[in-house]
Design an enzyme around this catalytic site. Structure first.
Site, short mmCIF file in Angstrom:
data_model
loop_
_atom_site.label_atom_id
_atom_site.label_comp_id
_atom_site.label_asym_id
_atom_site.label_seq_id
_atom_site.Cartn_x
_atom_site.Cartn_y
_atom_site.Cartn_z
N CYS A 90 0.60 -1.06 0.18
CA CYS A 90 -0.11 -0.09 -0.13
C CYS A 90 0.67 1.56 -0.43
CB CYS A 90 -0.90 -0.03 1.39
SG CYS A 90 -2.05 -1.71 1.04
N HIS A 151 -2.94 6.48 4.74
CA HIS A 151 -2.04 5.70 4.60
C HIS A 151 -0.62 5.91 3.61
CE1 HIS A 151 -0.62 0.82 5.50
NE2 HIS A 151 -0.26 1.67 6.50
#
Ligand SMILES: *[C@@H]1O[C@H](CO)[C@@H](O)[C@H](O)[C@H]1NC(C)=O
Ligand SMILES: *[C@@H]1O[C@H](CO)[C@@H](O)[C@H](O)[C@H]1NC(C)=O
Ligand SMILES: *[C@@H]1O[C@H](CO)[C@@H](O)[C@H](O)[C@H]1NC(C)=O
Length: 599
Positions: A90, A151
């Site tokens: 990610c 994130h």
């Protein structure tokens, strides 16, 4: 006679006029069919799924899972079958997506033990001097919103500096998780982040405790005669240390699983059961609110990352257990967004893009033994593995009626980093000139004006280690892939130690690199040799040259995922209420009344 001639003359003139008008119309039509200049700023809607595998989607060949909304996007638009994420995890993949640059250029991928951000209270994140496409579109007058997962870090030095926050990177609206959905967010589930650390802490504690008891006994019986304070104080000190570690573990859900609206923490811990539904409502409201001006909406879904918080109407409905249920719910969410674009009459001036941030976590098993990772179809490898296709080849679909053809498939290699120059160009802006941009404008390829991708090489990094290189020679349809390193274990999840490292003993080094012909062998099953591929040495030479050229464009930058940057820092922890007992829930918890799946 004369009058009749006049009449026929008039008729001729009229006819001529009609023909001229028709011709003119035709030519205008021709111009418009060929027109590449758009005289307005289109809306941009980017939908990114989390951990979705290319084999999980109907239009990519899955005939047992139902993704009708995504399939319809592909029918009405262009489907990329060779769409590559810049990283298999990610944080680095999203950093590359946002900046159009390999994550190694922004320091967002250094690849030692930790390859993603693991705390909201870390100081690492997307550096201030990186320019996201959102920042450029914002300057171009776009309303820019991100709903969902970020994130890419929050703070640098204080709890409220928000240096890495979406609002510091070009978004004027943010609703969602600054961090990510993971097992820590599910009450009662085991922590993924602390699994290793916990074991170490417990081990040390046992040793310390045993030592303490022994020392106590020896002192009691008079075998050693150290002062009591040398026993008591270290014990107190260690208990405190252990206590604080334990509290970190205990508080982890509270600290990592939180929801922000703009800079404000509005829910801590997050109510994960309803969060995805609230996100879709936020997205729909954002579209409605901004329908009159050009907008950029980045819908960064929490689906289909484990654990699943699938809502009732989708539970038990798919053929693929709780994972399939979650995929089908995600597809329904995509449909909600697309329908709203259509219903507001925005379809023809909105570019919609759907992709996944990287490959599915194939073979991952949840707490109850159920499969909780995605399927990468015929591609070898999975999330976390940087070189094999399964970690990086993802679905990629564009829809823009009137501007892009419908039902078209493109097999040319493209990258998620290409979104950057593509949307910046559509917004009428130009690319930053002071840095290397690795993405390429896709419009020509999508429209069918050019047949070839501008990517001759794509580089596949695991942290700072180059694991593989993809070469699409300018004069041929072939796509070759050379692996310099391959992971020793292809089965271990990226969270486990065996697959955790990009360097050293976790990998096998290949000299010459393992070479595959992706055109004939997309599953990377049969490595080529000089005996099976006459051009073997030439291909290897060309790839080596490509790597040399590429390496010249790299320069060292501060590492955002160094140990000192990823570790939890209490003074950076976003918190509503009194730290460490953060807690608030300003958002209504009840699921929406408007969002009900119909048939
Ligand atoms: C469809 O997706 C499910 C869920 O990931 C997977 O188990 C199945 O193998 C896929 N089927 C095909 C034909 O790819
Ligand atoms: C949108 O574009 C399509 C394809 O060019 C066209 O058929 C349709 O009529 C357009 N719709 C609107 C509302 O302009
Ligand atoms: C951002 O700053 C770092 C050092 O502070 C530097 O190494 C890097 O090149 C800068 N990046 C850009 C895009 O200017």
């Amino acid at each position: 006679m004369r009058r009749r001639r006049d009449k026929s003359m008039e008729l001729h003139i009229k006819l001529a006029n009609v023909v001229a008008v028709i011709l003119w119309f035709n030519s205008m039509l021709m111009i418009c069919i060929n027109c590449t200049e758009i005289d307005y700023q289109p809306n941009i809607v980017l939908i990114m799924a989390d951990d979705l595998g290319i084999g999980d989607v109907g239009c990519y060949g899955n005939n047992t899972i139902r993704t009708p909304n995504i399939d319809r996007l592909a029918e009405e638009g262009v489907m990329l079958t060779h769409h590559i994420a810049a990283a298999p995890l990610c944080t680095p993949s999203r950093a590359a997506f946002m900046t159009g640059r390999y994550p190694i250029r922004s320091g967002m991928d250094n690849g030692y033990r930790v390859r993603v951000l693991i705390f909201t209270g870390s100081s690492g994140g997307l550096p201030r001097n990186e320019t996201t496409f959102a920042a450029i579109l914002q300057k171009q007058g776009y309303a820019t919103g991100i709903i969902g997962k970020w994130h890419l870090g929050v703070n640098c030095e204080t709890r409220i500096d928000n240096c890495h926050h979406p609002l510091s990177h070009g978004f004027d609206y943010f609703y969602g998780m600054p961090f990510t959905n993971l097992y820590d967010c599910k009450p009662g589930a085991q922590s993924i982040i602390l699994a290793d650390v916990q074991t170490i802490v417990y081990l040390i504690t046992e040793v310390v405790f045993a030592g303490f008891l022994t020392l106590l006994a020896l002192r009691w019986t008079g075998y050693v005669c150290v002062g009591w304070k040398w026993i008591v104080w270290p014990a107190v000190f260690y208990s405190l240390l252990f206590g604080s570690w334990y509290s970190i573990f205990g508080f982890l859900r509270l600290w990592n699983c939180l929801v922000m609206r703009n800079h404000q923490v509005v829910q801590q811990p997050s109510d994960s059961e309803t969060l995805s539904t609230r996100m879709i409502e936020e997205a729909l409201t954002f579209i409605e609110r901004n329908q009159k001006k050009p907008f950029l909406l980045f819908l960064s879904l929490l689906h289909v990352h484990s654990p699943f918080f699938t809502t009732e109407p989708f539970i038990g409905k798919s053929n693929h257990g709780s994972y399939g249920d979650n995929v089908e719910e995600m597809d329904w969410h995509v449909g909600q967004i697309v329908n709203s674009i259509n219903n507001f009459g925005l379809a023809n001036k909105t570019l919609i893009y759907f992709a996944s941030d990287h490959g599915g976590n194939r073979g991952s098993v949840g707490v109850n033994g159920e499969i909780d990772g995605g399927w990468n179809g015929i591609y070898r490898g999975k999330k976390g593995l940087a070189g094999w296709e399964g970690g990086i080849r993802v679905p990629g679909i564009f829809r823009w009626p009137g501007q892009l053809p419908s039902g078209r498939k493109i097999d040319e290699p493209t990258s998620l980093m290409d979104i950057y120059p593509t949307v910046i160009n559509l917004a009428g802006a130009s690319l930053p000139q002071d840095r290397v941009i690795d993405g390429r404008n896709l419009m020509g390829l999508l429209r069918g004006e050019v047949q070839r991708s501008e990517h001759e090489f794509l580089f596949h990094y695991c942290g700072s280690a180059l694991h593989a290189v993809r070469w699409h020679p300018k004069d041929s349809d072939s796509v070759w892939k050379a692996h310099l390193f391959t992971p020793r274990s292809e089965d271990k999840s990226c969270y486990q130690t065996e697959a955790g490292g990009c360097h050293g003993e976790f990998n096998t080094y290949h000299d010459p690199p393992l070479l595959f012909d992706l055109l004939k062998d997309p599953s990377e099953a049969n490595p080529l040799s000089p005996a099976t591929e006459p051009l073997f040495h030439e291909i290897q030479d060309q790839i080596r040259l490509g790597v040399e050229q590429h390496r010249k464009t790299l320069s060292p930058v501060p590492l955002q995922l160094s140990w000192s940057n990823v570790l939890w820092k209490p003074w950076l922890q976003p918190c509503c209420g009194t730290f460490p007992f953060c807690g608030c829930s300003e958002d209504p918890i009840q699921p929406s009344k408007t969002l009900k799946p119909g048939k």
